[in-house]
Design an enzyme around this catalytic site. Structure first.
Site, short mmCIF file in Angstrom:
data_model
loop_
_atom_site.label_atom_id
_atom_site.label_comp_id
_atom_site.label_asym_id
_atom_site.label_seq_id
_atom_site.Cartn_x
_atom_site.Cartn_y
_atom_site.Cartn_z
N CYS A 124 0.84 -1.20 0.00
CA CYS A 124 0.00 0.00 0.00
C CYS A 124 0.87 1.25 0.00
O CYS A 124 1.40 1.65 1.04
CB CYS A 124 -0.93 -0.01 1.21
SG CYS A 124 -1.96 1.46 1.35
N CYS B 69 -0.47 4.08 2.15
CA CYS B 69 -0.25 3.87 3.59
C CYS B 69 1.21 4.11 3.96
O CYS B 69 1.51 4.69 4.99
CB CYS B 69 -0.59 2.44 3.99
SG CYS B 69 -2.19 1.87 3.43
N ASP B 70 2.13 3.63 3.15
CA ASP B 70 3.52 3.55 3.58
C ASP B 70 4.51 4.40 2.79
O ASP B 70 5.68 4.49 3.15
CB ASP B 70 3.99 2.07 3.51
CG ASP B 70 3.18 1.20 4.46
OD1 ASP B 70 2.79 1.70 5.52
OD2 ASP B 70 2.93 0.03 4.12
C1 LIG Z 1 0.46 -3.75 6.52
C2 LIG Z 1 -0.73 -2.84 6.27
C3 LIG Z 1 -0.63 -1.50 6.55
C4 LIG Z 1 -1.72 -0.66 6.34
N1 LIG Z 1 -1.60 0.65 6.65
C5 LIG Z 1 -2.66 1.46 6.50
C6 LIG Z 1 -2.57 2.83 6.88
O1 LIG Z 1 -1.52 3.30 7.31
N2 LIG Z 1 -3.68 3.59 6.72
C7 LIG Z 1 -4.86 3.10 6.21
O2 LIG Z 1 -5.83 3.82 6.12
N3 LIG Z 1 -4.96 1.81 5.84
C8 LIG Z 1 -3.89 0.98 5.97
N4 LIG Z 1 -3.98 -0.32 5.58
C9 LIG Z 1 -5.24 -0.78 5.01
C10 LIG Z 1 -6.26 -1.04 6.12
O3 LIG Z 1 -5.67 -1.87 7.09
C11 LIG Z 1 -7.50 -1.70 5.56
O4 LIG Z 1 -8.06 -0.89 4.55
C12 LIG Z 1 -8.54 -1.90 6.67
O5 LIG Z 1 -8.00 -2.66 7.72
C13 LIG Z 1 -9.78 -2.60 6.14
O6 LIG Z 1 -10.62 -2.78 7.23
P1 LIG Z 1 -11.77 -3.87 7.23
O7 LIG Z 1 -12.49 -3.67 8.51
O8 LIG Z 1 -12.53 -3.81 5.98
O9 LIG Z 1 -11.04 -5.29 7.19
P2 LIG Z 1 -9.79 -5.94 7.90
O10 LIG Z 1 -8.94 -4.97 8.62
O11 LIG Z 1 -9.17 -6.78 6.83
O12 LIG Z 1 -10.46 -6.91 8.97
C14 LIG Z 1 -11.19 -8.02 8.57
C15 LIG Z 1 -11.54 -8.82 9.80
O13 LIG Z 1 -12.42 -9.87 9.45
C16 LIG Z 1 -12.05 -11.02 10.17
N5 LIG Z 1 -12.59 -12.19 9.48
C17 LIG Z 1 -12.30 -12.63 8.22
N6 LIG Z 1 -13.00 -13.77 7.98
C18 LIG Z 1 -13.73 -14.02 9.09
C19 LIG Z 1 -14.64 -15.06 9.48
N7 LIG Z 1 -14.93 -16.07 8.68
N8 LIG Z 1 -15.19 -15.01 10.70
C20 LIG Z 1 -14.91 -14.00 11.56
N9 LIG Z 1 -14.07 -13.00 11.25
C21 LIG Z 1 -13.48 -13.02 10.04
C22 LIG Z 1 -10.54 -10.95 10.19
O14 LIG Z 1 -10.00 -11.78 11.22
C23 LIG Z 1 -10.35 -9.47 10.47
O15 LIG Z 1 -10.45 -9.22 11.84
C24 LIG Z 1 -2.93 -1.18 5.79
C25 LIG Z 1 -3.02 -2.54 5.49
C26 LIG Z 1 -1.94 -3.37 5.73
C27 LIG Z 1 -2.05 -4.85 5.40
#
Ligand SMILES: Cc1cc2nc3c(=O)[nH]c(=O)nc-3n(C[C@H](O)[C@H](O)[C@H](O)COP(=O)(O)OP(=O)(O)OC[C@H]3O[C@@H](n4cnc5c(N)ncnc54)[C@H](O)[C@@H]3O)c2cc1C
Length: 325
Positions: A136, A139-140
């Site tokens: 990303c 992000c980084d």
């Molecule tokens: C290394 C890294 C750095 C990042 N840095 C940034 C940043 O600096 N700024 C920024 O804005 N964004 C950043 N991002 C992007 C950001 O993390 C994502 O856009 C955001 O986390 C998405 O949120 P979400 O709630 O959609 O899903 P996620 O954060 O992906 O969470 C999904 C959740 O669903 C759960 N899950 C999946 N399947 C199941 C199931 N069957 N049953 C129960 N639970 C389940 C998982 O365990 C997880 O807890 C980064 C991403 C990464 C990988």
């Protein structure tokens, strides 16, 4: 007993949905997921500094941000269960959500299961993940590691083009590594990429190994045809080779788009089944940010609350609250 609302996932989308649903007295149940080593919180648990989430002028550590979101959800009455959902039945009402431990009936569901960035798993990659290697640029990219340095982007589509152009704000030179002899990006993006004097495209090649000490120093790339190896002295390597949405569970039950993300209707977070919403990266392959995930989590919760009220499905919860007083 039938619950008002089950939220699946514990990233910014899931916890934001839980905070709003808790405040609306829906008594939400959050299945946080277990497969990430039993650690709830989603993708931000795997990063260090988050510099772009509003409200933290000095930045915040990803795990700390998620801890705060979880505590806020708990404070408003969300019941957080660190378990994976292993099956769902959306074919009848109430819907049924199953984990290894239990099956729960619920009137409404918000799916926030996120997406996973594809990685190449190069030798040495694990050492530099989040410390030179990332999926990303937004992000980084501003990490001081890349200031006036050389970096590389892997991929040939629109995402790779966007990442490479974004990185020119910080890096002195951006190498784009394309597996074939053409770009898949749109014509406009191709033109911007090809005409940029600080972007160099390497055709028909792939990265094979990364090297460094405390930080990433060098990337070895291989010509796919001749097998010749070349060294690039880069401080950053960005994967733009796609994400896998965590939607396996919902295949055949909800409408997914051609990339496998949950299809949501227009500006809402509604899926094709009334009573089920999707928020965050599981339905968004465009922005993929914590703040947009949180934003859609908020939308989903408000939409769920209004739908439950319109369909007179909140009575059970109101009775429950009264009996608690
Ligand atoms: C290394 C890294 C750095 C990042 N840095 C940034 C940043 O600096 N700024 C920024 O804005 N964004 C950043 N991002 C992007 C950001 O993390 C994502 O856009 C955001 O986390 C998405 O949120 P979400 O709630 O959609 O899903 P996620 O954060 O992906 O969470 C999904 C959740 O669903 C759960 N899950 C999946 N399947 C199941 C199931 N069957 N049953 C129960 N639970 C389940 C998982 O365990 C997880 O807890 C980064 C991403 C990464 C990988």
């Amino acid at each position: 007993m039938t619950e008002n609302l089950v939220i699946i996932g514990s990233g910014p989308a899931g916890y934001t949905a839980a905070i709003y649903a808790g405040r609306a007295q829906l008594n939400p149940i959050v299945f946080e997921g277990f497969s990430a080593g039993g650690i709830p919180g989603g993708q931000l648990m795997t990063t260090t500094e988050v510099e772009n989430f509003p409200g933290f002028a000095e930045g915040v550590q990803g795990p700390e941000l998620m801890k705060q979101m979880r505590q806020q959800a708990l404070r408003w009455g969300a019941q957080c269960i660190t378990d994976d959902v292993i099956a769902v039945d959306f074919s009848q009402r109430p819907f049924v959500i199953t984990t290894d431990e239990q099956s729960i009936k619920t009137h409404a569901v918000i799916i926030c299961t996120g997406a996973t960035a594809k990685r190449l798993h190069l030798p040495g990659e694990e050492l530099f993940w989040n410390n030179g290697i990332s999926a990303c640029a937004i992000c980084d990219g501003a990490n001081p590691l890349f200031d006036n340095a050389e970096v590389a982007v892997v991929g040939g589509g629109d995402s790779a083009a966007e990442e490479a152009l974004y990185l020119t704000k910080y890096a002195q030179k951006v190498h784009v590594l394309v597996r074939s002899d053409r770009l898949r990006a749109s014509k406009t993006m191709q033109n911007r990429l090809l005409s940029h004097d600080r972007i160099q495209i390497h055709w028909n090649c792939e990265p094979v190994r990364v090297y460094g000490d405390q930080v990433l120093r060098k990337l070895e790339i291989q010509d796919i045809q001749s097998k010749d190896l070349t060294e690039l002295f880069v401080s950053g390597l960005f994967y733009a080779i796609g994400h896998i949405p965590n939607t396996e569970l919902f295949q055949g039950q909800l409408t997914l788009d051609p990339l496998g993300y949950i299809h949501t209707e227009g500006k809402s977070t509604a899926t094709n089944i009334p009573g089920i919403w999707a928020a965050g990266d599981v339905q968004d392959h465009h922005y993929r940010q914590a703040i947009t995930a949180a934003g859609t989590g908020c939308m989903a919760s408000i939409e769920a609350e209004r739908w439950l009220a319109e369909n007179a499905l909140l009575i059970e919860s109101a009775t429950m609250n009264l009996s608690l007083v």
